[in-house]
Design an enzyme around this catalytic site. Sequence first.
Site, PDB file in Angstrom:
ATOM      1  N   GLY A  80       0.837  -1.194   0.000  1.00 32.06           N
ATOM      2  CA  GLY A  80       0.000   0.000   0.000  1.00 32.06           C
ATOM      3  C   GLY A  80       0.873   1.245   0.000  1.00 32.06           C
ATOM      4  O   GLY A  80       1.893   1.306   0.683  1.00 32.06           O
ATOM      5  N   GLY A  82      -0.525   4.536   0.326  1.00 34.41           N
ATOM      6  CA  GLY A  82      -1.280   5.701   0.781  1.00 34.41           C
ATOM      7  C   GLY A  82      -0.444   6.485   1.778  1.00 34.41           C
ATOM      8  O   GLY A  82       0.783   6.362   1.811  1.00 34.41           O
ATOM      9  N   LEU A  83      -1.107   7.279   2.601  1.00 35.71           N
ATOM     10  CA  LEU A  83      -0.355   8.118   3.533  1.00 35.71           C
ATOM     11  C   LEU A  83       0.513   7.292   4.465  1.00 35.71           C
ATOM     12  O   LEU A  83       1.655   7.634   4.732  1.00 35.71           O
ATOM     13  CB  LEU A  83      -1.308   8.987   4.342  1.00 35.71           C
ATOM     14  CG  LEU A  83      -1.828  10.210   3.611  1.00 35.71           C
ATOM     15  CD1 LEU A  83      -2.745  11.013   4.514  1.00 35.71           C
ATOM     16  CD2 LEU A  83      -0.665  11.072   3.158  1.00 35.71           C
ATOM     17  N   ALA A  84      -0.007   6.191   4.979  1.00 33.90           N
ATOM     18  CA  ALA A  84       0.781   5.367   5.899  1.00 33.90           C
ATOM     19  C   ALA A  84       1.867   4.601   5.136  1.00 33.90           C
ATOM     20  O   ALA A  84       3.033   4.602   5.534  1.00 33.90           O
ATOM     21  CB  ALA A  84      -0.127   4.400   6.647  1.00 33.90           C
ATOM     22  N   ARG A 370     -21.730  12.301  13.676  1.00 36.08           N
ATOM     23  CA  ARG A 370     -21.971  11.439  12.518  1.00 36.08           C
ATOM     24  C   ARG A 370     -22.795  10.203  12.854  1.00 36.08           C
ATOM     25  O   ARG A 370     -23.743   9.861  12.151  1.00 36.08           O
ATOM     26  CB  ARG A 370     -20.630  10.981  11.928  1.00 36.08           C
ATOM     27  CG  ARG A 370     -19.904  12.070  11.200  1.00 36.08           C
ATOM     28  CD  ARG A 370     -18.602  11.564  10.624  1.00 36.08           C
ATOM     29  NE  ARG A 370     -17.887  12.679  10.014  1.00 36.08           N
ATOM     30  CZ  ARG A 370     -16.685  12.577   9.454  1.00 36.08           C
ATOM     31  NH1 ARG A 370     -16.064  11.411   9.422  1.00 36.08           N
ATOM     32  NH2 ARG A 370     -16.103  13.624   8.924  1.00 36.08           N
ATOM     33  N   GLU A 465      -5.506   3.009   8.207  1.00 37.73           N
ATOM     34  CA  GLU A 465      -6.855   2.516   8.461  1.00 37.73           C
ATOM     35  C   GLU A 465      -6.897   1.000   8.602  1.00 37.73           C
ATOM     36  O   GLU A 465      -7.846   0.450   9.172  1.00 37.73           O
ATOM     37  CB  GLU A 465      -7.813   2.985   7.347  1.00 37.73           C
ATOM     38  CG  GLU A 465      -9.291   2.802   7.695  1.00 37.73           C
ATOM     39  CD  GLU A 465     -10.232   3.253   6.581  1.00 37.73           C
ATOM     40  OE1 GLU A 465      -9.815   4.060   5.730  1.00 37.73           O
ATOM     41  OE2 GLU A 465     -11.395   2.798   6.576  1.00 37.73           O
TER      42      GLU A 465
END
Lengths: 682, 248
Positions: A80, A82-84, A370, A465
């Site tokens: 992955g 993404g940000l992480a 939410r 996440e």
Amino acid sequence: MRFFARPGKPDAAAQHGPAVPATPPPWRAPASAAPGVRIGTVLDGRLPGGDPATAWDRRRAAYKLVSPLNTKKFTVVVVGTGLAGAGVAAALGELGYQVHAFTYHDSARRAHSVAAQGGINAARARKVDGDSLHRFVVDTVKGGDFRAREAEAYRLAQESVRVIDHMNAIGAPFAREYGGTLATRSFGGVQVSRTYYTRGQTGQQLQIAGAQALQRQVHRGTVALHTRTEMLDLVVDDGVCRGVVARDLATGQVWVQPAHAVVLATGGYGSVYFHSTLAMNSNATAVWRAVRRGASLAHASFVQFHPTALPISSHWQSKTILMSESLRNDGRIWVPARSGDARPPADIPEDERDYYLERKYPSFGNLSPRDISSRAAKEQIDAGHGVGPLRNSVYLDFADAIGRLGREVLEARYGNLFDMYAHATGEDPYSVPMRIAPGAHFTMGGLWTDYDQMTAIAGLFVGGEAGWAYHGANRLGANSLLSACVDGWFTLPFSIPNYLSGQLGSRLPDAGDACVREAYARVRARTDALIGVGGRLAASHFHRELGEIMYADVGVARTAEGLARAIERIRELRGRFWREVAIPGSGAQVNQALERAGRVADFLELAELMAVDALDRQESCGAHFRTEHADAGEARRDDQRWAFASAWSVDGAERPGGAMTFTRHAEPLSYQAVPLATRSYR
Amino acid sequence: MKLTVQVWRQAGPGAPGRFERHVVDGIEPHLSVLELLDALNEQLIDSGAEPVAFESDCREGICGACGVTVDGEAHGREDNVPSCHQRLSGYADGSILRIEPLRAGAFPVVRDLIVDRGALDDLIRAGGHVAVDAGTAPDADALPVGEERAELALDFAACIGCGACVAACPNGAAHLFAGSKLMHLSLLPLPSLERQRRVVAVVDELEELFGPCSNYGECARACPAGIPLTAIAAVNHERLLAGLQRRL
């Protein structure tokens, strides 16, 4: 009261106040209401103990190091980008490790972090609005309804400060005040202004900055970036992770990348609901394969439903696009007071409308959190008050605001959002109320890890996440970009070397090792099994049907009866999938039908665990709302019995459509700095 | 409504391609071009045929994964809108859509509608980054950036990397993409320290991999992120500045 973290002795908590454990030892897990569930062990999260505010400093000081001369001897796989994932891959590359980064996209920049809109929180506390590191922790722990790890919330707060500095330095053009300093705004669930942003595209700017930092390491030769490559299994040797099996999506070639450590930064699993705010390719395969290899999944059923997603209006609509919740500042949410009232909104007089949020939660009204807003909308829809062609949405009406402020003001505030809405629906929100509905958005649950972010499989780490520990049962807005950045740039680059320091000189496995041959054979067998079904229906049919089951019974509100029904229906659907799915073409080429089917097969297993977890947890907390566990319609948490994280392991023959048995391990959660309290928004 | 799709099929890189014709029924006008392809693919798989390979991900216009050519236009007939937001409402019932990959010399076809846009990442890899390691950054408030400057940087940083600019350009140039990255980083205090080194590295790669820019402006018309056309001028502007500074 403590306002700033300061280095302290391990017993510092004693000086600041009582550190009473929430549950008295010896701790015993409650029995399960879900049939067939086994009660497992009490897990040790290896938290540093003592004052949570200083836990991270103490842990970092205790970490063992790898000499700069030795870093190149270690191979780390990061799945992955993404940000992480991009963060940890780049940071480890900067330290000199040999990193292999994997993404199924054609470019590292496209990971779904890119789609986050609102912002990134940081406890920089520069303003005189009363913010502090402690206040950040209180908001995060309370917002998560006391089902997160308090010490990790402190780490999140502490590292948030330099996350902003770092992302700013590597190219994120944060919004600035006219005086040149960083601008902030407020977000749901807090009373201070600590959200840093770049217009409505904060995720994109952070993601691009992270991806280009990753490319810098590719250029330097420390990171090998494998694009269009999907991880399909882990190489595990006697409980130790030793690499991954991946498939080249362009050529179909399956290959093994051995490693001393593996990081899964593969995102959330909200796409199990079919329609969600996630991307088309977001999936749970990496996480679920890890569970199948011996990791466990914590808080499996904790899913955030965003109240302002676009409703599904027709069969082929592929997702529920997110509309920023800032719209609720000026929009009023209502439904027809009479069930089944099909008149156009303009024909429904004021006294025949039900502004149900304003009625039920007069102090927070349309800005209720939410989880509460999503639940209230579902109640109205289920009671026949839903609007739109499929009667599955509620109105978000700006008529009052336009009358009060004028159209120009609304254009300035929300112009781009109104345009996006008009574009997506063909309706003009200036003249017709918007239609919104709860949409599956973020999974607070994820792979269980200890404080060092390592799973039950040694050498397998998790970031972003895909992990579980920060957000408890409900995530605060703008905390997700932060947790991904903190994991990637400022947590895993400390904890992975600590693990690797004990591995110096250990050999990487190769094709001669049984663990590699077995992992490779498992992937081949699974691919062959999928193609071999030879049915007549695309995987998308099963995915769509699974989404319907999940929204109906494992969604915003859950009942024991509905969850039991969902489990039966998921099992039946999984059986049908393995008899009827069609995958034309071969595995030796681009085959998107095969990619999709493999992901849906994993969703069909994960979904059952989500329903079991929801059935098992006999309380309501945050986004997990059990209708039976409520006081006058409001969530009733049970801290006496359920103040723990459920971490599920799965056994059962890993054969197509086979039955699974679930074991619930438990990590008791205790709170020292933030006393247990009940949320109320009435 | 019912639409006819003429869609490009190509088994792999270098293989001969051809158009295939399919009719898709039960489509609604507010759906996107990509949702039309979803429907076509489910229909194809259900009938035992291989689906049309195409890329898409966020479906919110921000990831840049999608990009097809519709009736000769990169992304579709509406300007400055990505394929995932190109709605079918402009097509009458019974219309024919011709859908093919983004066409550019630098983007070889991988399969059907998927192209390899790796050349864009080659530009970034060459110099589109900032040499600051994790943990070493100075306080972001200690380096003030004027509000207008930050907003201008974001105008350029908004690029989604879809490659439509290259496909729309008669020359197959990537000046809009490269210029947006150069401007984005030149406007910010720390990244601007490498301005000179960066432009040399990026432009070397740009000239090697893509066509020359002749100021047609087609790129800015197709760009779903609304990158201003000034980005193409920025390439030469930045290069000129770097040349001058070298001489000094």
